[in-house]
Design a protein around this motif. Structure first.
Motif, PDB file in Angstrom:
ATOM      1  N   GLN A 143      21.400 -33.005 -71.532  1.00 29.90           N
ATOM      2  CA  GLN A 143      21.351 -32.939 -70.571  1.00 29.90           C
ATOM      3  C   GLN A 143      20.517 -34.261 -70.340  1.00 29.90           C
ATOM      4  O   GLN A 143      20.018 -34.357 -71.867  1.00 29.90           O
ATOM      5  N   ILE A 199      29.299 -29.950 -78.087  1.00 27.74           N
ATOM      6  CA  ILE A 199      28.128 -30.105 -78.113  1.00 27.74           C
ATOM      7  C   ILE A 199      27.180 -29.897 -76.320  1.00 27.74           C
ATOM      8  O   ILE A 199      28.731 -30.100 -75.305  1.00 27.74           O
ATOM      9  N   ALA A 200      26.138 -29.957 -76.096  1.00 29.25           N
ATOM     10  CA  ALA A 200      26.132 -29.740 -74.996  1.00 29.25           C
ATOM     11  C   ALA A 200      24.590 -30.395 -75.024  1.00 29.25           C
ATOM     12  O   ALA A 200      23.974 -30.243 -76.124  1.00 29.25           O
ATOM     13  N   ALA A 217      30.219 -35.171 -76.346  1.00 27.96           N
ATOM     14  CA  ALA A 217      30.325 -33.823 -75.837  1.00 27.96           C
ATOM     15  C   ALA A 217      31.840 -33.493 -75.259  1.00 27.96           C
ATOM     16  O   ALA A 217      32.820 -32.946 -75.389  1.00 27.96           O
ATOM     17  N   VAL A 218      31.973 -34.992 -74.265  1.00 27.46           N
ATOM     18  CA  VAL A 218      33.318 -34.643 -74.042  1.00 27.46           C
ATOM     19  C   VAL A 218      34.934 -35.016 -75.354  1.00 27.46           C
ATOM     20  O   VAL A 218      36.033 -34.559 -75.010  1.00 27.46           O
ATOM     21  N   ALA A 219      34.598 -35.632 -75.699  1.00 24.52           N
ATOM     22  CA  ALA A 219      35.550 -36.044 -77.011  1.00 24.52           C
ATOM     23  C   ALA A 219      35.642 -34.316 -77.832  1.00 24.52           C
ATOM     24  O   ALA A 219      36.874 -34.665 -78.662  1.00 24.52           O
ATOM     25  N   PRO A 248      28.605 -44.778 -78.342  1.00 22.18           N
ATOM     26  CA  PRO A 248      28.879 -46.065 -78.281  1.00 22.18           C
ATOM     27  C   PRO A 248      27.044 -46.382 -78.908  1.00 22.18           C
ATOM     28  O   PRO A 248      27.172 -47.807 -79.285  1.00 22.18           O
ATOM     29  N   VAL A 300      21.451 -41.783 -76.123  1.00 22.95           N
ATOM     30  CA  VAL A 300      21.336 -42.047 -74.684  1.00 22.95           C
ATOM     31  C   VAL A 300      21.755 -40.874 -74.032  1.00 22.95           C
ATOM     32  O   VAL A 300      22.098 -41.564 -72.256  1.00 22.95           O
ATOM     33  N   CYS A 349      24.715 -39.799 -73.052  1.00 22.34           N
ATOM     34  CA  CYS A 349      25.700 -40.518 -72.125  1.00 22.34           C
ATOM     35  C   CYS A 349      26.462 -39.158 -72.418  1.00 22.34           C
ATOM     36  O   CYS A 349      28.007 -39.844 -71.241  1.00 22.34           O
ATOM     37  N   TYR A 350      27.316 -38.538 -72.363  1.00 24.12           N
ATOM     38  CA  TYR A 350      27.977 -37.509 -72.794  1.00 24.12           C
ATOM     39  C   TYR A 350      29.602 -37.571 -73.308  1.00 24.12           C
ATOM     40  O   TYR A 350      30.143 -36.528 -73.690  1.00 24.12           O
ATOM     41  N   LEU A 351      29.558 -38.484 -73.854  1.00 28.78           N
ATOM     42  CA  LEU A 351      30.904 -38.975 -74.391  1.00 28.78           C
ATOM     43  C   LEU A 351      31.297 -38.191 -75.443  1.00 28.78           C
ATOM     44  O   LEU A 351      32.150 -37.463 -76.197  1.00 28.78           O
ATOM     45  N   SER A 407      34.396 -28.983 -78.308  1.00 27.78           N
ATOM     46  CA  SER A 407      33.423 -28.229 -76.191  1.00 27.78           C
ATOM     47  C   SER A 407      32.197 -27.657 -76.780  1.00 27.78           C
ATOM     48  O   SER A 407      31.913 -26.918 -76.420  1.00 27.78           O
TER      49      SER A 407
END
Lengths: 171, 316, 878
Positions: free
Chosen positions: A69, A66-67, A58-60, A101, A52, A54-56, A64
């Motif tokens: 949009q 994973i990118a 990427a931030v986890a 998630p 979905v 959610c970028y989680l 870094s």
């Protein structure tokens, strides 16, 4: 002093023990399903993309690598417009899977990813997306989320009441 | 009893020593693997024997980098010294009757002297690298060498007393009746420990202690210079093993098999012991190492010397 | 704040803190840096005690160990108050409250735009509610389409009522309300439709969770932690509101409010918040063009140099370009060959305003001080559409007099509904004299809709009523009333501006302010209009003349569409007569289309610079991201290598123009460091750095350097709060939402630590020799067959740049003519003849317009550039 000699003796006794090395690649080792290898993106039981955006993940990701949009289809279902993993940076820590998630991103028991050119280790969504739910069958995030998407109106998710009639003042 | 064809002996010894040292790279990895329930290098050639060649090719191809902050001449000289001293010691080693480059009547002292010189290599490498870890490694090597050198020499005096000669072939000959390991068992143990320390091998590898000093005195070395330290270390192992053989285990003496085979077998056995010790023992703390050397080993060596001397006197 | 603050000692968990005694405990605790969760309270909205989240335990005295649970937001921070935040009972109470609030909250965080900067998430973590026990059905709502700017997702609502309190009570909106009852309260409009209020975008920040989110961000969504931010200044009007601009992958993703106590406080207008999308527009000039062909940056630079060497060049500046860019052009062509970028009449009016503010005796207040003014007289300005954020301030100012009622009743002013109940619908004096009805009319005490000259005459009459020495012509019954209101006020304020293009109105305003001893505030037409005029230049008409006379054959036009400055025919003639036209701009416009050489100049997001707002406040905006190579700041193009860094331009400017030297102090110089490091533009959780460009090349490039500012294009750098002018985004441990602003303030709602950003260029020196202006226009007379065409301003449409933002463009007004006449019908097409141009537009009937006056939407092509007000004819199409 005695303990030192004992140590040497016990180590020496290993001469007669079986070797535990697995002769890969002639012999393939057993890898548990939870082995942290090549990352994939899975689909929900209905065949839709689980991610979905959610970028989680990427931030986890501690490196870094994973990118993505986010974008939405015309019915409000969010998905990644692109999803890129730079496997030449990935340390296979599995934090992305823990952060996800929706069970979309999963690590698989495949580690045979050697390449002669680093550039070939950059995987796009086409390379990552598989045609099944992977390790977690059955889960569909959109069935428990509150937003409305194509094919799921308000109030149709699990544990949801029908939408409130805001013009009613009945107690 | 010097060989009639000195060049032949010299080349043979040089070739033999270097081959054994190179082979040790393979042997050590295989044996460590064996004792750790692994295989070790087994892919290049039969039993992975060509691993040595592969490693050699690799190490020759590597960039030989000299750090800009290093003391360049000394930095280059240091690895050469260790090779030189180790190889020179082989000159007095009696491999078999007639197979010796130079039968010095003070052969044993010559070996001890050269092994003391070898420490310069390590100290200079640590100093010239201009790097705190390297310097610490060099300092440790110097301290360790001074401490262990002393009883190393003393531990051998019993052998000399009994054989009545510093000449190594003479010492071997003196063991025709009884290997010196029996009367000089304490001397043997002391020499074994000192030899481990002399070659800076686990558990006495404090000068390079990778868990605390990066790689100690050779932190800044790469390519073939690093390779020379490596080969120097294996030459040292070979030399000490050969010395044990010569001094305590009757050198080439043995039944049926030709003398050279006996010598090689015994040497190989002690080399394996060195590797077994490396596979088993942890590294002691530096202060423990020092106090062990001065407070335990040195008194024991002295006691051994006094007792042996007294007995030899009494015997006469 | 000039107000004396009484300090009270409050004991919290056994430690004593100094708190503002006029405030409540929540305010005091947050000011002291204590973490206390809250929802319904907002520093700008006050306390209502609705959510029960900020519960603390209050003790009678030192011996009291039992205590009682009270709401911190509803309890005054009285001297000697003893409270406990970490008392087990209150901790459990707060956890229970949030569990209740979360009962129906959907499982939406992954797909919610608020996620990662959500006050509800922060507070849930703060209270320790981490497991959902509720297993029954959740309540759901249908969402509404609230237009192109604000998204609605009602399921997420926790019924804190902040949205309607802000929208209705603070911003004066009417079309957002609470519907239904009990746990099904619905916040929305009566039916789908665009939110009418001009400040609806603030709902995005007001809403503690994701009910109202930024719809423009949704189209190119990125989490807060992935955006690269820089402090910026809004370019869409002259007020100089502070903004934080968020960027990712080379596109500006959104604008957030950047708290500046003196200027915009917590709120922005919708034009400022959503107008940014022009930066991402397809109409951007992204490559240098020479004779219509794309050329390299080097070629373009060489071409510029050659043209300057061989041609007789003059430069036309811009009121929307930074001080630095204007100065670079002025230096490049020489001061005597540098021309103003605005029409002569407008330049004259802005210069007049500057002159009056600079030399006094009237002081110009800050926008924050406007909120505290208790009687306001507006002359000729449609404040909501010209300087929108000021209208929001005026909506607060009308509460100032009625608040005295609450004060008399000893109701603490933070007790919002107590105060509102006490004052009911009472409004303080606000007098509006405008050519047409404005949005503020609904709160005005009285309005006066007349032609600009009549407005000026009213102003002179008011001044005369205040001080008989002031000249006046004509009799206005309203004048006496306004004069009385201004006399009785403690802090009277007069607002005027160049909108009506009338010198008389501004002079009348000055007379009123002088006579009443009031503060005086002028609006400015564009973001750097004051700065551009302050720099000094020849009038624009002289540039036209110079070209016509053959004195110049090369024209360098800086960030300016001349078709908005002068009639079409004149500009056509000018551009035609000039051999070489060089244009630096962001967007393709009619002027750039005719240029020989077009240079892509960086927008506010791609360059650094300084703007001077209508208040005279010089404020720095910083580059948010490094644009693709040819795009660079105009001052870099024009500097031609003379300057490498912004600070060098500023130093050169301070030397050449000493009166602009204070602008250098608008922000710390590029050498400024905190704990030895630059201020990071990205949050420390910024992600994807090793993958986002990996499709181009797997080896990551080095992050770009920034020679111009103390900010770094990086997530690495100083980890402490930077000074006000350098705050790229707000964040504190545990405070991911914009509510983290609390931690940047000296006191909640007060100035920022280290002072508010910006430097006021002029604090008026009181002078006694100020004499009244006396050129009073004669009464407006209708003309037969002719109409006085006045400009009508639109928040969406009158601003040039925001028209290229899709969201704003959708709401923008279309060309039309507004008349108050029975002989036209609504929607009928007519021809409007004015100043030699004719255009066909539909009619819009506006009964509020005075007879004989017609309105044309200002700044809307093709009407822009006409030079309104002007007499013209409206002709029916036969």
């Amino acid at each position: 002093m005695i303990s030192i000699l004992k140590t040497i003796w016990y180590v020496f006794l290993h001469t007669f023990q079986k070797r535990i090395t697995v002769q890969y690649p002639e012999e393939k080792p057993y890898l548990a399903p939870r082995y942290r290898g090549r990352i994939i993106l899975s689909r929900d039981p209905d065949g839709g993309e689980r991610c979905v955006a959610c970028y989680l993940c990427a931030v986890a990701c501690p490196v870094s690598c994973i990118a993505l949009q986010a974008t939405e289809d015309e019915h409000g279902r969010r998905y990644p417009e692109f999803f890129r993993i730079n496997f030449s940076r990935c340390i296979y820590c599995g934090y992305c899977e823990e952060a996800c998630p929706t069970y979309a991103i999963q690590l698989t028991p495949d580690f045979e990813m050697g390449e002669f050119h680093r550039q070939n280790l950059v995987y796009e969504k086409d390379d990552l997306l598989i045609n099944g739910p992977g390790k977690y069958p059955g889960y569909n995030f959109w069935r428990v989320a509150g937003v409305q998407i194509g094919g799921k109106d308000k109030g149709q998710a699990e544990h949801e009441a029908a939408p409130v009639d805001v013009h009613s003042l009945l107690p | 009893m010097t060989s009639p064809y000195p060049m032949f002996s010299i080349l043979g010894m040089l070739f033999g020593a270097l081959t054994i040292a190179a082979g040790l790279i393979w042997l050590e990895r295989r044996l460590l693997a064996l004792w750790q329930d692994r295989y070790g290098p087994n892919r290049v050639g039969p039993f992975g024997l060509l691993q040595v060649v592969a490693d050699g090719v690799k190490i020759f191809m590597k960039e030989d980098w000299i750090p800009p902050f290093a003391d360049k001449p000394v930095f280059i000289l240091a690895p050469a010294i260790i090779m030189l001293t180790a190889l020179l010691s082989f000159a007095v080693l009696p491999v078999a009757p007639g197979i010796i480059i130079s039968d010095l009547n003070i052969g044993l002292l010559f070996v001890l002297a050269l092994s003391s010189l070898g420490v310069y290599s390590v100290v200079l490498a640590g100093w010239s690298s201009n790097n705190k870890y390297a310097l610490l490694g060099g300092m440790r090597a110097a301290a360790q060498m001074i401490s262990y050198e002393v009883f190393m020499g003393l531990s051998l005096m019993g052998v000399v007393l009994q054989a009545g000669s510093f000449s190594l072939p003479a010492i071997v000959d003196a063991q025709r009746e009884l290997w010196f390991v029996i009367p000089q068992f304490l001397g043997f143990v002391l020499f074994l420990i000192a030899g481990l320390a002399e070659t800076r091998r686990t558990p006495f590898d404090l000068p390079e202690a990778e868990s605390e000093l990066v790689a100690g005195y050779h932190s800044e070395y790469s390519g073939m210079k690093f390779g020379m330290f490596f080969v120097g270390e294996y030459l040292g192992v070979t030399l000490i093993s050969a010395m044990i053989t010569v001094l305590f285990f009757g050198g080439w003496l043995g039944p049926i098999l030709p003398p050279i085979v006996w010598f090689l077998l015994k040497t190989l056995f002690f080399i394996s012991c060195f590797i077994l010790v490396r596979a088993s023992l942890p590294r002691p703390r530096f202060d423990r190492l020092m106090s062990w050397g001065w407070k335990v080993m040195l008194p024991l060596a002295l006691a051994n010397l006094i007792v042996t001397g007294a007995l030899v006197l009494a015997w006469r | 704040m000039s107000m004396e603050v009484t300090v009270a000692t409050v004991h919290v968990d056994g430690k004593s803190y100094q708190m503002n005694a006029e405030e409540n405990l929540l305010h005091g605790c947050l000011s002291a840096g204590l973490n206390l969760p809250y929802f319904c309270w907002h520093p700008a909205l006050g306390s209502v005690g609705a959510c029960r989240q900020c519960a603390v335990k209050q003790f009678k005295d030192e011996q009291d160990t039992h205590g009682k649970i009270v709401m911190a937001c509803m309890t005054p921070a009285a001297e000697g108050t003893r409270i406990a935040i970490h008392d087990p009972e209150t901790v459990a109470f707060r956890a229970a409250i949030i569990e209740g609030l979360m009962l129906n909250h959907p499982h939406d965080c992954p797909v919610c735009d608020e996620g990662g900067e959500c006050h509800l998430q922060d507070m849930t973590v703060m209270t320790g509610h981490d497991y959902r026990r509720y297993e029954f059905d959740k309540r759901t709502f249908r969402n509404q389409n609230l237009g192109p700017l604000v998204n609605h997702e009602m399921n997420r609502c926790i019924q804190c009522y902040r949205c309607v309190r802000y929208y209705r009570e603070y911003a004066g909106g009417r079309d957002l309300n609470a519907f239904a009852l009990r746990n099904t309260v619905f916040f929305g409009r009566e039916a789908d439709g665009v939110l009418e209020n001009e400040f609806s975008g603030n709902l995005v920040e007001i809403c503690p969770t994701g009910v109202f989110t930024d719809k423009t961000l949704k189209r190119h969504y990125t989490r807060k932690w992935d955006q690269q931010f820089a402090p910026s200044i809004c370019v869409h009007c002259g007020l100089g509101c502070n903004t934080d601009v968020g960027e990712h992958s080379g596109t500006v993703r959104r604008i957030l409010n950047r708290y500046n106590h003196d200027v915009n406080g917590y709120f922005l207008c919708d034009r400022g918040r959503f107008g940014y999308e022009f930066v991402n527009s397809d109409h951007r000039i992204r490559e240098p063009l020479f004779k219509g062909k794309v050329v390299s940056a080097d070629t373009a630079s060489r071409q510029l140099r050659d043209t300057l060497t061989f041609g007789k060049a003059i430069g036309i500046g811009s009121p929307r370009a930074s001080l630095e860019s204007n100065f670079a052009l002025r230096t490049l062509v020489g001061p005597e060959r540098f021309y103003s970028g605005v029409a002569d009449s407008e330049a004259k009016l802005v210069a007049l305003a500057i002159d009056m503010l600079r030399h006094g005796p009237m002081r110009t207040p800050t926008l924050h001080e406007v909120e505290a003014c208790d009687a306001v007289f507006v002359l000729g300005e449609d404040v909501t559409n010209v300087a929108p954020r000021m209208a929001l301030a005026l909506r607060q100012s009308v509460r100032q007099q009625p608040i005295e009622i609450a004060k008399a009743l000893k109701i603490p002013l933070w007790m919002d509904h107590g105060v509102r109940d006490a004052i009911q619908d009472k409004k303080g004096p606000l007098y509006l004299a405008t050519p047409y009805a404005t949005r503020l009319d609904e709160i005005a005490t009285a309005t006066f809709h007349a032609a600009p000259d009549e407005i000026a005459r009213l102003g002179f009459a008011v001044a005369h009523a205040l001080d008989p020495q002031a000249p006046s012509r004509g009799d206005f019954p309203l004048a006496g009333e306004i004069a009385r209101a201004l006399t009785h006020a403690r802090k009277p304020l007069v607002i005027a501006g160049p909108s009506c293009n009338s010198e008389a109105i501004m002079q009348a305003a000055a007379n009123v302010a002088m006579a009443a001893g009031a503060q005086l505030m002028f609006t400015a037409p564009e973001c750097n209009a004051v700065g551009a005029i302050l720099m000094g230049s020849n009038p624009l008409s002289a540039a036209f003349q110079a070209v016509a006379d053959g004195e110049a054959d090369t024209l360098i036009i800086l960030e300016n569409d001349l078709y908005r400055r002068a009639p079409r025919a004149d500009v056509d003639a000018l551009l035609h007569a000039t051999a070489h036209v060089i244009v630096l701009d962001h967007l393709v416009n009619p002027t750039s289309e005719q240029a020989e050489l077009v240079l892509p100049s960086g927008t506010f997001a791609e360059s650094d610079g300084t703007y001077i707002s209508c208040e005279g406040r010089a404020q720095r905006f910083f580059q948010v991201f490094v644009p693709p190579i040819p795009i660079q700041a105009s001052w870099r193009w024009l500097g031609q290598g003379a300057w490498e860094r912004l600070d060098e331009v500023l130093t050169a400017m301070a030397t050449a123009l000493p009166h602009l030297a204070p602008a250098r102090d608008a922000a710390p110089p590029a050498t400024f460091r905190m704990t030895g490091a630059k201020v990071p533009r990205s949050p420390h959780r910024s992600s994807g750095r090793t993958a986002v460009l990996a499709n181009i090349n797997v080896s990551e490039p080095k992050p770009p350097d920034d020679p111009d500012s103390p900010l770094a294009f990086s997530m690495e750098g100083a980890s402490t709060h930077p000074p006000g002018a350098l705050i790229p985004f707000v964040w504190s441990p545990g405070w991911n939402s914009i509510q983290a602003t609390n931690t940047y303030q000296q006191e909640i709602g007060g100035p920022l630590h280290g002072g508010d950003p910006g430097v006021r260029m002029f604090e008026s020196a009181p002078s006694n020799d100020q004499s009244y202006f006396s050129s009073i226009p004669s009464a407006f007379e209708q003309r037969e067959g002719e109409w006085l065409l006045v400009p009508m301003y639109y928040i969406f449409g009158s601003d040039e740049l925001s028209l290229s933002a899709p969201g704003i463009a959708e709401l923008a007004t279309t060309p039309h003519v507004a008349v108050n006449a029975d002989d036209f019908t609504e929607g009928e097409e007519v021809d409007v003849h004015c100043g030699g141009s004719t255009f066909r537009v539909p009619v819009c009937i506006r009964p509020d317009l005075p007879r004989g006056v017609a309105g044309l939407p200002a700044g809307v092509p093709p009407i822009a550039g006409l030079g309104l007000p002007a007499w013209g004819m409206i002709v029916r199409i036969p």
